[in-house]
Design a protein around this motif. Structure first.
Motif, PDB file in Angstrom:
ATOM      1  N   GLY A 135      44.711  34.370  50.534  1.00  0.00           N
ATOM      2  CA  GLY A 135      44.868  32.984  50.131  1.00  0.00           C
ATOM      3  C   GLY A 135      44.437  32.757  48.699  1.00  0.00           C
ATOM      4  N   LEU A 136      43.332  33.381  48.307  1.00  0.00           N
ATOM      5  CA  LEU A 136      42.870  33.280  46.921  1.00  0.00           C
ATOM      6  C   LEU A 136      43.887  33.889  45.969  1.00  0.00           C
ATOM      7  N   GLN A 137      44.425  35.057  46.341  1.00  0.00           N
ATOM      8  CA  GLN A 137      45.414  35.724  45.491  1.00  0.00           C
ATOM      9  C   GLN A 137      46.653  34.845  45.301  1.00  0.00           C
ATOM     10  N   SER A 138      47.041  34.126  46.353  1.00  0.00           N
ATOM     11  CA  SER A 138      48.235  33.274  46.267  1.00  0.00           C
ATOM     12  C   SER A 138      48.048  32.117  45.289  1.00  0.00           C
ATOM     13  N   GLU A 139      46.794  31.819  44.956  1.00  0.00           N
ATOM     14  CA  GLU A 139      46.514  30.738  44.013  1.00  0.00           C
ATOM     15  C   GLU A 139      46.540  31.213  42.563  1.00  0.00           C
ATOM     16  N   LEU A 140      46.687  32.518  42.378  1.00  0.00           N
ATOM     17  CA  LEU A 140      46.663  33.089  41.034  1.00  0.00           C
ATOM     18  C   LEU A 140      48.072  33.288  40.486  1.00  0.00           C
ATOM     19  N   ALA A 141      48.157  33.396  39.166  1.00  0.00           N
ATOM     20  CA  ALA A 141      49.461  33.418  38.490  1.00  0.00           C
ATOM     21  C   ALA A 141      50.182  34.757  38.583  1.00  0.00           C
ATOM     22  N   THR A 142      49.449  35.844  38.822  1.00  0.00           N
ATOM     23  CA  THR A 142      50.076  37.159  38.930  1.00  0.00           C
ATOM     24  C   THR A 142      49.599  37.856  40.201  1.00  0.00           C
ATOM     25  N   PRO A 143      50.457  38.666  40.823  1.00  0.00           N
ATOM     26  CA  PRO A 143      50.127  39.269  42.121  1.00  0.00           C
ATOM     27  C   PRO A 143      49.047  40.345  42.084  1.00  0.00           C
ATOM     28  N   ASP A 144      48.713  40.839  40.901  1.00  0.00           N
ATOM     29  CA  ASP A 144      47.717  41.904  40.806  1.00  0.00           C
ATOM     30  C   ASP A 144      46.395  41.419  40.213  1.00  0.00           C
ATOM     31  N   LEU A 146      43.787  39.475  41.276  1.00  0.00           N
ATOM     32  CA  LEU A 146      42.505  39.505  41.978  1.00  0.00           C
ATOM     33  C   LEU A 146      41.913  40.912  42.019  1.00  0.00           C
ATOM     34  N   GLU A 147      42.745  41.906  42.314  1.00  0.00           N
ATOM     35  CA  GLU A 147      42.238  43.273  42.373  1.00  0.00           C
ATOM     36  C   GLU A 147      41.853  43.791  40.996  1.00  0.00           C
ATOM     37  N   LYS A 148      42.515  43.330  39.955  1.00  0.00           N
ATOM     38  CA  LYS A 148      42.136  43.747  38.599  1.00  0.00           C
ATOM     39  C   LYS A 148      40.797  43.139  38.210  1.00  0.00           C
ATOM     40  N   ALA A 149      40.560  41.902  38.655  1.00  0.00           N
ATOM     41  CA  ALA A 149      39.291  41.248  38.356  1.00  0.00           C
ATOM     42  C   ALA A 149      38.157  41.777  39.227  1.00  0.00           C
ATOM     43  N   ILE A 150      38.525  42.199  40.456  1.00  0.00           N
ATOM     44  CA  ILE A 150      37.530  42.725  41.404  1.00  0.00           C
ATOM     45  C   ILE A 150      38.033  44.064  41.923  1.00  0.00           C
ATOM     46  N   PRO A 151      37.809  45.161  41.186  1.00  0.00           N
ATOM     47  CA  PRO A 151      38.314  46.482  41.582  1.00  0.00           C
ATOM     48  C   PRO A 151      37.831  46.937  42.955  1.00  0.00           C
ATOM     49  N   GLU A 152      36.707  46.396  43.402  1.00  0.00           N
ATOM     50  CA  GLU A 152      36.153  46.776  44.708  1.00  0.00           C
ATOM     51  C   GLU A 152      37.088  46.414  45.859  1.00  0.00           C
ATOM     52  N   LEU A 153      38.028  45.525  45.606  1.00  0.00           N
ATOM     53  CA  LEU A 153      38.979  45.122  46.643  1.00  0.00           C
ATOM     54  C   LEU A 153      40.084  46.153  46.857  1.00  0.00           C
ATOM     55  N   SER A 154      40.252  47.044  45.910  1.00  0.00           N
ATOM     56  CA  SER A 154      41.336  48.026  45.981  1.00  0.00           C
ATOM     57  C   SER A 154      41.267  48.842  47.269  1.00  0.00           C
ATOM     58  N   GLY A 155      42.330  48.795  48.032  1.00  0.00           N
ATOM     59  CA  GLY A 155      42.405  49.595  49.250  1.00  0.00           C
ATOM     60  C   GLY A 155      41.779  48.961  50.467  1.00  0.00           C
ATOM     61  N   PHE A 189      35.431  32.650  40.557  1.00  0.00           N
ATOM     62  CA  PHE A 189      36.870  32.592  40.847  1.00  0.00           C
ATOM     63  C   PHE A 189      37.610  31.661  39.895  1.00  0.00           C
ATOM     64  N   ASP A 190      36.991  30.565  39.516  1.00  0.00           N
ATOM     65  CA  ASP A 190      37.653  29.633  38.586  1.00  0.00           C
ATOM     66  C   ASP A 190      37.958  30.316  37.250  1.00  0.00           C
ATOM     67  N   SER A 191      37.020  31.147  36.787  1.00  0.00           N
ATOM     68  CA  SER A 191      37.239  31.888  35.538  1.00  0.00           C
ATOM     69  C   SER A 191      38.333  32.934  35.719  1.00  0.00           C
ATOM     70  N   ILE A 192      38.328  33.609  36.877  1.00  0.00           N
ATOM     71  CA  ILE A 192      39.369  34.587  37.182  1.00  0.00           C
ATOM     72  C   ILE A 192      40.737  33.909  37.165  1.00  0.00           C
ATOM     73  N   LYS A 193      40.806  32.722  37.762  1.00  0.00           N
ATOM     74  CA  LYS A 193      42.062  31.977  37.830  1.00  0.00           C
ATOM     75  C   LYS A 193      42.540  31.583  36.438  1.00  0.00           C
ATOM     76  N   LYS A 194      41.613  31.147  35.605  1.00  0.00           N
ATOM     77  CA  LYS A 194      41.959  30.731  34.247  1.00  0.00           C
ATOM     78  C   LYS A 194      42.443  31.923  33.412  1.00  0.00           C
ATOM     79  N   ASN A 195      41.723  33.040  33.508  1.00  0.00           N
ATOM     80  CA  ASN A 195      42.104  34.246  32.762  1.00  0.00           C
ATOM     81  C   ASN A 195      43.450  34.777  33.235  1.00  0.00           C
ATOM     82  N   CYS A 196      43.686  34.672  34.533  1.00  0.00           N
ATOM     83  CA  CYS A 196      44.947  35.143  35.093  1.00  0.00           C
ATOM     84  C   CYS A 196      46.116  34.330  34.545  1.00  0.00           C
TER      85      CYS A 196
END
Length: 215
Positions: A135-144, A146-155, A189-196
């Motif tokens: 759901g958080l990822q769907s709020e961002l401008a690009t599909p990758d 969230l994982e780029k901002a938080i590499p720990e999510l990978s996989g 997350f707000d900063s992640i969203k803005k940077n995205c």
């Protein structure tokens, strides 16, 4: 409007309870209901709203999920996480340590059912985590983003998707340090969203420039 009225009724009823029972359907549900009221006023039907609704629906329909008082206090008074996110975080990190498993006041014949309900609820936590992240990822401008901002999510999503039928819930969420890191980074997350959004705009401008140069 109906949903908002229902939550207002819950808040009214809970306010009239005595403080003898410090259980999830009491104090914690009150925190979650107040959170939903705030989100409703802001008209935010986002990932947080959906997570909150799932917890509210679950706790409002059950008297079996009781949490220890110190954890309820932590969830309801946290300045770092909303009640819904704080509850999700502790369910992932503390697991069964979170629950008040004192069964002295429970009829012996009902104890297995109570424990069974808690176990089934806990098994749903990884799924709720993945849905919240999606759901958080769907709020961002690009599909990758969230994982780029938080590499720990990978996989992590793939691990849950393909291994949940073979491994226990506990085994799926054993990397507590990684989970803690994810939640700490989600505070921004707000900063992640803005940077995205900035990155997406740069990509679009670069694409337009490339297309114009080919004309």
């Amino acid at each position: 409007m109906i949903r908002h009225s229902f939550m207002a009724l819950i808040l009214t009823l809970l306010a009239g309870h005595t403080a003898e029972v410090y259980a999830a359907p009491n104090m914690l549900l009150q925190c979650l209901a107040k959170e939903e009221e705030r989100l409703h006023k802001k008209e935010q039907q986002n990932a947080l709203f959906r997570l909150n609704q799932e917890f509210v629906n679950e706790l409002a329909s059950s008297n079996d999920i009781n949490l220890k008082k110190n954890y309820v206090d932590q969830i309801c008074s946290s300045r770092d996480f909303t009640p819904s996110v704080g509850l999700l975080r502790l369910l992932l990190i503390k697991e069964h340590e979170l629950y008040d498993l004192s069964l002295s006041g429970v009829d012996a014949s009902m104890r297995p059912f109570k424990m069974g309900y808690i176990n089934e609820f806990q098994k749903q936590v990884p799924r709720m985590f993945i849905q919240y992240l999606a759901g958080l990822q769907s709020e961002l401008a690009t599909p990758d983003c969230l994982e780029k901002a938080i590499p720990e999510l990978s996989g992590f999503s793939e691990k849950i998707k393909y291994l949940e039928e073979e491994l226990s819930t506990h085994q799926l969420i054993t990397q507590k340090n990684k989970i803690e890191t994810v939640f700490n980074k989600l505070k921004n997350f707000d900063s992640i969203k803005k940077n995205c959004a900035i990155i997406a705009k740069k990509r679009l401008n670069a694409l337009k420039k490339k297309q114009n140069s080919q004309l």
